[in-house]
Scaffold this motif. Structure first.
Motif, PDB file in Angstrom:
ATOM      1  N   LEU A   1      -6.932   7.343 -16.330  1.00 27.46           N
ATOM      2  CA  LEU A   1      -7.154   6.116 -15.647  1.00 27.46           C
ATOM      3  C   LEU A   1      -8.610   6.177 -15.195  1.00 27.46           C
ATOM      4  N   ILE A   2      -9.538   6.848 -14.681  1.00 32.63           N
ATOM      5  CA  ILE A   2     -10.413   6.812 -14.182  1.00 32.63           C
ATOM      6  C   ILE A   2     -11.452   6.589 -15.578  1.00 32.63           C
ATOM      7  N   LYS A   3     -11.222   7.240 -16.574  1.00 31.05           N
ATOM      8  CA  LYS A   3     -12.130   7.144 -17.852  1.00 31.05           C
ATOM      9  C   LYS A   3     -11.771   5.445 -18.278  1.00 31.05           C
ATOM     10  N   LYS A   4     -10.738   5.277 -18.425  1.00 26.94           N
ATOM     11  CA  LYS A   4     -10.140   3.697 -19.040  1.00 26.94           C
ATOM     12  C   LYS A   4     -11.056   2.786 -18.039  1.00 26.94           C
TER      13      LYS A   4
ATOM     14  N   LYS B   1     -10.182  23.344  -5.989  1.00 29.28           N
ATOM     15  CA  LYS B   1      -9.297  22.018  -5.848  1.00 29.28           C
ATOM     16  C   LYS B   1      -9.243  21.840  -4.627  1.00 29.28           C
ATOM     17  N   ILE B   2      -9.030  20.683  -4.108  1.00 24.36           N
ATOM     18  CA  ILE B   2      -8.522  20.116  -2.905  1.00 24.36           C
ATOM     19  C   ILE B   2      -7.324  19.929  -2.944  1.00 24.36           C
ATOM     20  N   ILE B   3      -6.701  20.224  -1.694  1.00 24.66           N
ATOM     21  CA  ILE B   3      -5.131  20.160  -1.388  1.00 24.66           C
ATOM     22  C   ILE B   3      -5.072  18.752  -0.927  1.00 24.66           C
TER      23      ILE B   3
ATOM     24  N   GLU C   1      -3.061  15.221 -12.314  1.00 23.90           N
ATOM     25  CA  GLU C   1      -4.498  15.035 -12.693  1.00 23.90           C
ATOM     26  C   GLU C   1      -4.707  14.383 -14.027  1.00 23.90           C
ATOM     27  N   GLU C   2      -3.875  14.888 -15.121  1.00 25.31           N
ATOM     28  CA  GLU C   2      -4.290  14.333 -16.384  1.00 25.31           C
ATOM     29  C   GLU C   2      -4.279  12.810 -16.332  1.00 25.31           C
TER      30      GLU C   2
ATOM     31  N   LEU D   1       3.563  19.484 -11.542  1.00 30.89           N
ATOM     32  CA  LEU D   1       3.488  18.002 -11.226  1.00 30.89           C
ATOM     33  C   LEU D   1       2.072  17.747 -11.137  1.00 30.89           C
ATOM     34  N   SER D   2       1.074  18.785 -10.486  1.00 31.99           N
ATOM     35  CA  SER D   2      -0.286  18.693 -10.263  1.00 31.99           C
ATOM     36  C   SER D   2      -1.011  18.400 -11.561  1.00 31.99           C
ATOM     37  N   SER D   3      -0.632  19.349 -12.665  1.00 31.80           N
ATOM     38  CA  SER D   3      -1.459  19.000 -13.986  1.00 31.80           C
ATOM     39  C   SER D   3      -1.015  17.696 -14.603  1.00 31.80           C
TER      40      SER D   3
END
Length: 62
Positions: free
Chosen positions: A55-58, A20-22, A49-50, A44-46
């Motif tokens: 959003l990208i899928k939508k 993963k990229i920071i 990310e979810e 917070l990261s999870s």
């Protein structure tokens, strides 16, 4: 001849495939507080990310 020193072949951690990229993100205090109240047992990261994956899928479907 001295045989000490140097790395052994195969020694050390193996590199991760999907590392993963920071990245730093700025959030308003209100958004952070809402996330922490809604998802108290998640990082917070999870959560971010979810949400971004959804959003990208939508966006791809529209």
């Amino acid at each position: 001849m001295n045989n000490h020193g140097g790395a052994r072949e195969g020694a050390g951690r193996k590199p991760k495939e999907n590392k993963k990229i920071i990245k730093a993100v700025r959030l308003s205090p209100e958004i952070l507080e809402s996330i922490q109240k809604l998802y108290p047992n998640r990082t917070l990261s999870s959560v971010i990310e979810e949400a971004l994956e959804k959003l990208i899928k939508k966006e791809k479907e529209s």
